[in-house]
Design an enzyme around this catalytic site. Structure first.
Site, PDB file in Angstrom:
ATOM      1  CG  HIS A  19       2.137   0.097   4.202  1.00 11.40           C
ATOM      2  ND1 HIS A  19       2.215  -0.468   5.432  1.00 11.40           N
ATOM      3  CD2 HIS A  19       0.903   0.681   4.584  1.00 11.40           C
ATOM      4  CE1 HIS A  19       0.617  -0.632   6.103  1.00 11.40           C
ATOM      5  NE2 HIS A  19      -0.264   0.124   5.542  1.00 11.40           N
ATOM      6  CG  ASP A  45      -1.785  -0.948   1.165  1.00  6.16           C
ATOM      7  OD1 ASP A  45      -2.266  -2.100   0.143  1.00  6.16           O
ATOM      8  OD2 ASP A  45      -2.885  -0.656   2.033  1.00  6.16           O
TER       9      ASP A  45
END
Length: 285
Positions: free
Chosen positions: A253, A108
């Site tokens: 992430h 992400d």
């Protein structure tokens, strides 16, 4: 665009002239609907007795193509429809129902030129595919990385424009967050995202509805590596090992902070998962 439906009155011997006039009028109206193309396509030949023009008409401005909206109808082609809209979900998908030992890795907040290229390099080395849920404000300046993702067979998802808390936004702002990001992705790779993930995993009814309206399915996760807390690569590796299983979706992430631990962890746990017989791939709608 919806076509107008017109009915024709019943015919009697005494009304042939009236019926003939009504049929001509109906044909002229149909030609008007089919040639009202924002792209300015030429229409079919004019009727034998055209009506006097009421005055000059301005040409409509072309509509921007979009993979998640209906295309306009043209005079010489059937309607071109976008992908069917998914149903409105009440909760996101949390795992993938796939045969065998399949896992999905997701990243992400990117793309970030400091970390995303190393993640792509590791995935490429091991022949694995992943999902990248991008933020529009990051994607707009790193469209070369979006194209690299697609070239390597990864899936790009929508993670909003600047990572807000969706339940605190109005419907119009939620739509703007998702729509602007989809536009950036579509402009870069010629296809709009078909998956989205709410920032912080904070979903609400409006985001489900608007996401579906833009042609996207919601995806959550099964295992949170907590790499956003920057715990170091060892802690990230431990969480992936402990949570590994068939259908698991792993959250990591590639932006939003120091992601060097995430990069190092992937180099260790990815080959381990493959050696254990896991298939690291992406879902298909």
């Amino acid at each position: 665009m919806k076509e107008d439906q017109q009915s024709i009155p019943g015919s009697t011997p005494g009304r042939r002239a009236l019926l003939r006039l009504a049929a001509c009028t109906g044909a002229a109206a149909t030609v008007h609907v089919l040639t009202a193309d924002p792209a300015g396509a030429p229409g079919p030949p004019a009727p034998a007795k055209p009506r006097p023009a009421a005055g000059p008409q301005r040409a409509a401005a072309p509509l921007k193509p979009s993979a998640y909206r209906l295309r306009p109808m043209t005079a010489y082609a059937p309607p071109r429809l976008g992908a069917a809209r998914p149903p409105v979900r009440h909760k996101p998908f949390l795992r993938m129902d796939a045969p065998g030992r399949t896992m999905v890795l997701t990243f992400d907040d990117g793309p970030d030129p400091r970390y995303t290229p190393d993640i792509l390099k590791t995935l490429r080395r091991h022949g694995a595919r992943a999902m990248f849920f991008v933020c529009g404000e990051m994607a707009v300046d790193n469209q070369d990385l979006l194209r690299e993702m697609v070239d390597d067979g990864h899936i790009i998802g929508n993670h909003s424009w600047d990572h807000p808390l969706m339940p605190k936004l109005s419907r119009s702002r939620i739509r703007s967050q998702l729509e602007r990001t989809s536009d950036v992705v579509e402009n870069a790779v010629r296809e709009a995202p078909r998956w989205y993930r709410a920032p912080y995993g904070a979903w609400n009814r409006a985001s489900f509805e608007i996401g579906a309206d833009l042609g996207m399915e919601p995806l959550g996760w099964t295992v949170d590596t907590l790499d956003w807390t920057e715990p170091g690569s060892s802690a990230i590796i431990h969480r992936v090992r402990a949570g590994a299983g068939a259908g698991v979706v792993v959250l990591s992430h590639d932006a939003g902070g120091n992601r060097s631990g995430t990069v190092r962890a992937l180099r260790t746990y990815l080959p381990e998962l493959l050696d254990q017989g896991y298939r690291i791939t992406v879902p298909h709608l």
